[in-house]
Motif scaffolding. Structure first.
Motif, PDB file in Angstrom:
ATOM      1  N   GLN A   1       1.510   9.829 -10.477  1.00 11.93           N
ATOM      2  CA  GLN A   1       0.573   9.969 -11.584  1.00 11.93           C
ATOM      3  C   GLN A   1      -0.271  11.226 -11.487  1.00 11.93           C
ATOM      4  OE1 GLN A   1      -1.535   6.091 -11.643  1.00 11.93           O
ATOM      5  NE2 GLN A   1      -0.511   5.774 -13.603  1.00 11.93           N
ATOM      6  N   GLU A   2      -0.258  11.876 -10.343  1.00  9.35           N
ATOM      7  CA  GLU A   2      -1.040  13.099 -10.180  1.00  9.35           C
ATOM      8  C   GLU A   2      -0.475  14.205 -11.059  1.00  9.35           C
ATOM      9  OE1 GLU A   2      -3.795  13.668  -8.556  1.00  9.35           O
ATOM     10  OE2 GLU A   2      -3.970  11.628  -7.762  1.00  9.35           O
ATOM     11  N   PRO A   3      -1.322  14.949 -11.771  1.00 17.21           N
ATOM     12  CA  PRO A   3      -0.827  16.053 -12.610  1.00 17.21           C
ATOM     13  C   PRO A   3      -0.103  17.095 -11.756  1.00 17.21           C
ATOM     14  CG  PRO A   3      -3.129  15.544 -13.095  1.00 17.21           C
ATOM     15  CD  PRO A   3      -2.781  14.798 -11.845  1.00 17.21           C
TER      16      PRO A   3
ATOM     17  N   ALA B   1       0.829  -1.205   0.000  1.00 10.96           N
ATOM     18  CA  ALA B   1       0.000   0.000   0.000  1.00 10.96           C
ATOM     19  C   ALA B   1       0.865   1.258   0.000  1.00 10.96           C
ATOM     20  CB  ALA B   1      -0.931  -0.007   1.207  1.00 10.96           C
ATOM     21  N   ALA B   2       1.953   1.231   0.771  1.00 13.58           N
ATOM     22  CA  ALA B   2       2.850   2.384   0.826  1.00 13.58           C
ATOM     23  C   ALA B   2       3.517   2.616  -0.527  1.00 13.58           C
ATOM     24  CB  ALA B   2       3.903   2.171   1.912  1.00 13.58           C
ATOM     25  N   LYS B   3       3.915   1.524  -1.196  1.00 12.78           N
ATOM     26  CA  LYS B   3       4.530   1.652  -2.516  1.00 12.78           C
ATOM     27  C   LYS B   3       3.543   2.190  -3.542  1.00 12.78           C
ATOM     28  CE  LYS B   3       8.780  -0.328  -2.444  1.00 12.78           C
ATOM     29  NZ  LYS B   3       9.990   0.159  -3.123  1.00 12.78           N
ATOM     30  N   VAL B   4       2.311   1.677  -3.502  1.00 11.73           N
ATOM     31  CA  VAL B   4       1.302   2.111  -4.460  1.00 11.73           C
ATOM     32  C   VAL B   4       0.933   3.571  -4.222  1.00 11.73           C
ATOM     33  CG1 VAL B   4      -1.072   1.731  -5.245  1.00 11.73           C
ATOM     34  CG2 VAL B   4       0.432  -0.218  -4.823  1.00 11.73           C
ATOM     35  N   ALA B   5       1.007   4.029  -2.973  1.00 11.43           N
ATOM     36  CA  ALA B   5       0.768   5.446  -2.694  1.00 11.43           C
ATOM     37  C   ALA B   5       1.791   6.313  -3.429  1.00 11.43           C
ATOM     38  CB  ALA B   5       0.824   5.699  -1.187  1.00 11.43           C
ATOM     39  N   LEU B   6       3.038   5.853  -3.487  1.00 16.76           N
ATOM     40  CA  LEU B   6       4.057   6.578  -4.245  1.00 16.76           C
ATOM     41  C   LEU B   6       3.729   6.582  -5.733  1.00 16.76           C
ATOM     42  CD1 LEU B   6       7.330   5.223  -2.572  1.00 16.76           C
ATOM     43  CD2 LEU B   6       6.273   7.467  -2.226  1.00 16.76           C
TER      44      LEU B   6
ATOM     45  N   ARG C   1       9.692  10.703 -11.655  1.00 15.60           N
ATOM     46  CA  ARG C   1       8.297  10.248 -11.684  1.00 15.60           C
ATOM     47  C   ARG C   1       8.129   9.095 -12.677  1.00 15.60           C
ATOM     48  NH1 ARG C   1       4.125  14.012 -10.025  1.00 15.60           N
ATOM     49  NH2 ARG C   1       2.913  13.517 -11.887  1.00 15.60           N
ATOM     50  N   ALA C   2       8.770   9.222 -13.840  1.00 13.58           N
ATOM     51  CA  ALA C   2       8.678   8.148 -14.837  1.00 13.58           C
ATOM     52  C   ALA C   2       9.317   6.870 -14.308  1.00 13.58           C
ATOM     53  CB  ALA C   2       9.362   8.589 -16.131  1.00 13.58           C
ATOM     54  N   LYS C   3      10.401   7.009 -13.578  1.00  9.66           N
ATOM     55  CA  LYS C   3      11.066   5.844 -13.004  1.00  9.66           C
ATOM     56  C   LYS C   3      10.169   5.153 -11.985  1.00  9.66           C
ATOM     57  CE  LYS C   3      15.115   4.557 -10.248  1.00  9.66           C
ATOM     58  NZ  LYS C   3      16.312   5.058  -9.536  1.00  9.66           N
ATOM     59  N   VAL C   4       9.514   5.945 -11.123  1.00  6.84           N
ATOM     60  CA  VAL C   4       8.600   5.382 -10.120  1.00  6.84           C
ATOM     61  C   VAL C   4       7.450   4.651 -10.801  1.00  6.84           C
ATOM     62  CG1 VAL C   4       6.926   5.963  -8.325  1.00  6.84           C
ATOM     63  CG2 VAL C   4       9.195   7.024  -8.309  1.00  6.84           C
ATOM     64  N   GLN C   5       6.882   5.267 -11.843  1.00  2.67           N
ATOM     65  CA  GLN C   5       5.761   4.638 -12.542  1.00  2.67           C
ATOM     66  C   GLN C   5       6.183   3.321 -13.191  1.00  2.67           C
ATOM     67  OE1 GLN C   5       3.861   7.425 -15.212  1.00  2.67           O
ATOM     68  NE2 GLN C   5       3.886   9.060 -13.687  1.00  2.67           N
TER      69      GLN C   5
END
Length: 414
Positions: free
Chosen positions: A63-65, A53-58, A77-81
């Protein structure tokens, strides 16, 4: 009521990519109270679910504009996605199954027995989907290391044992070479020094790179080979049948790409010298200035190469070794930034520092870091059985990574 249950199932199917992949409506992501568990698997993996859940929160935050992002921020951000995307998809499947199960619960007490049975069948199916998603989370919580696909430099050095150690170093080099050949890797021997009386090798340095147009791991597979390896067997020169113990040391260094935007080494920081080669090799070696020595001034790292008669070839090999040593320095600095305390790669060639023992009389390989014992040394030394050793070390490595994540520590790469 069946229509309501069908909507829940369609939401589940959508989460599995059959009706739109990750583009899910927010109502599918609503979760019941965290203390509610629908299956034993879910309950047993509560901490893993919390970490996921903590990872998915990141992932959601990435993904937020957001306006006015710098190039580095956009890249991060692209790396995290990219890294967390597969985990987010499976975790969404899990949440969707929970939502569907939560919505069905009131209907399990329906007075109509046939309807209860139909709802129970759907509960059983959804529970299987939920357990399947939970079962995938541990592996997805551990993204591949950034160093796994890198090329590597491997150095094998005979330690305690004289001629027997040199012979074993040669056999180990053959094992790793066969292992690499079966994967189509590019292999290059950069330096090699014969052992006592021309038997075996006292030192050998090998460069290994992935096959062209391949995304296969290289450093990721052989990273755990570093350390002191001990062999116990009756040497060929032993006349009384006594078992001797010898050691070799192995150093494995990742080679980071020398990209223009992030150069690993600036040629202006390297002092280059040429000189006459020394040692055996005939008149040519002693009379021409074919040996090359490179000194990286900022770090003081020095590399000398004289194996080839060609000054050009010696220079190319010396640059390869220098880049590998600077790569290893960079890699260790990154590790220390994540974990202040780490073990040194090789403490020495003493028998007490061993990571692995090859006991030929008992046909047994023992990896002392994880308590692994395997039989079939000949298959391992031929390069075929090494996969089983590497697989066991990878499982232990990932188990320690997962344990650290569950304890709230930052992921590590060593």
């Amino acid at each position: 009521m069946l229509l309501h249950s069908g909507r829940a199932l369609r939401c589940l199917l959508r989460s599995q990519g059959r009706l739109g992949g990750l583009a899910l409506p927010r109502r599918c992501l609503t979760t019941p109270p965290p203390q509610t568990w629908f299956t034993e698997d879910e309950k047993a993996n509560a901490k893993i679910l919390e970490a996921a859940a903590a990872k998915v929160a990141l992932f959601n935050a990435a993904q937020e504009p957001k306006d006015d992002l710098t190039v580095d921020e956009s890249r991060q951000r692209a790396k995290v996605q990219k890294e967390i995307g597969p985990l987010a998809e499976v975790y969404t499947n899990y949440l969707t199954a929970r939502k569907a199960l939560h919505d069905i619960q009131p209907h399990l007490s329906d007075p109509d027995e046939s309807l209860r049975e139909m709802f129970q069948m759907e509960v059983d199916e959804l529970s299987e989907h939920l357990n399947a998603a939970v079962g995938q989370l541990p592996d997805l919580l551990l993204p591949p290391s950034e160093t796994d696909p890198l090329a590597l430099m491997m150095s094998l050095n005979a330690g305690v044992g004289g001629s027997e150690a040199a012979l074993f170093a040669e056999e180990m080099a053959r094992m790793y070479t066969r292992f690499a050949e079966k994967r189509g890797w590019k292999i290059e021997v950069l330096s090699q020094t014969e052992g006592p009386n021309g038997r075996g090798v006292r030192e050998m340095t090998i460069k290994m790179e992935p096959a062209p147009y391949s995304d296969s791991e290289v450093y990721g597979l052989l990273r755990w080979e570093k350390g002191v390896h001990r062999v116990q067997r009756v040497p060929q020169t032993e006349t009384q049948g006594r078992v001797h113990t010898s050691t070799i040391t192995i150093v494995v260094m990742p080679i980071y790409p020398d990209a223009p935007e992030a150069p690993l080494v600036d040629p202006k920081d390297v002092k280059s010298e040429v000189m006459r080669s020394r040692g055996a090799g005939g008149q040519h070696v002693n009379k021409t200035e074919s040996a090359v020595r490179l000194t990286h001034i900022p770090t003081g790292i020095t590399v000398s190469m004289q194996d080839s008669r060609s000054q050009h070839q010696n220079r190319a090999w010396a640059w390869d070794v220098l880049r590998a040593r600077l790569s290893e320095r960079k890699h260790q600095e990154e590790i220390e930034a994540k974990r202040a305390s780490r073990r040194s790669q090789v403490k020495g060639a003493d028998r007490g520092d061993k990571v692995r023992t090859y006991n030929f009389p008992q046909d047994r390989l023992s990896d002392h870091r994880i308590g692994l014992n395997l039989t079939g040394l000949r298959e391992i030394m031929d390069g075929d059985g090494l996969d089983n050793v590497i697989a066991a070390l990878r499982r232990d490595f990932n188990a320690r990574r997962l344990e650290g994540i569950l304890a709230g520590e930052e992921d590590f790469d060593e």
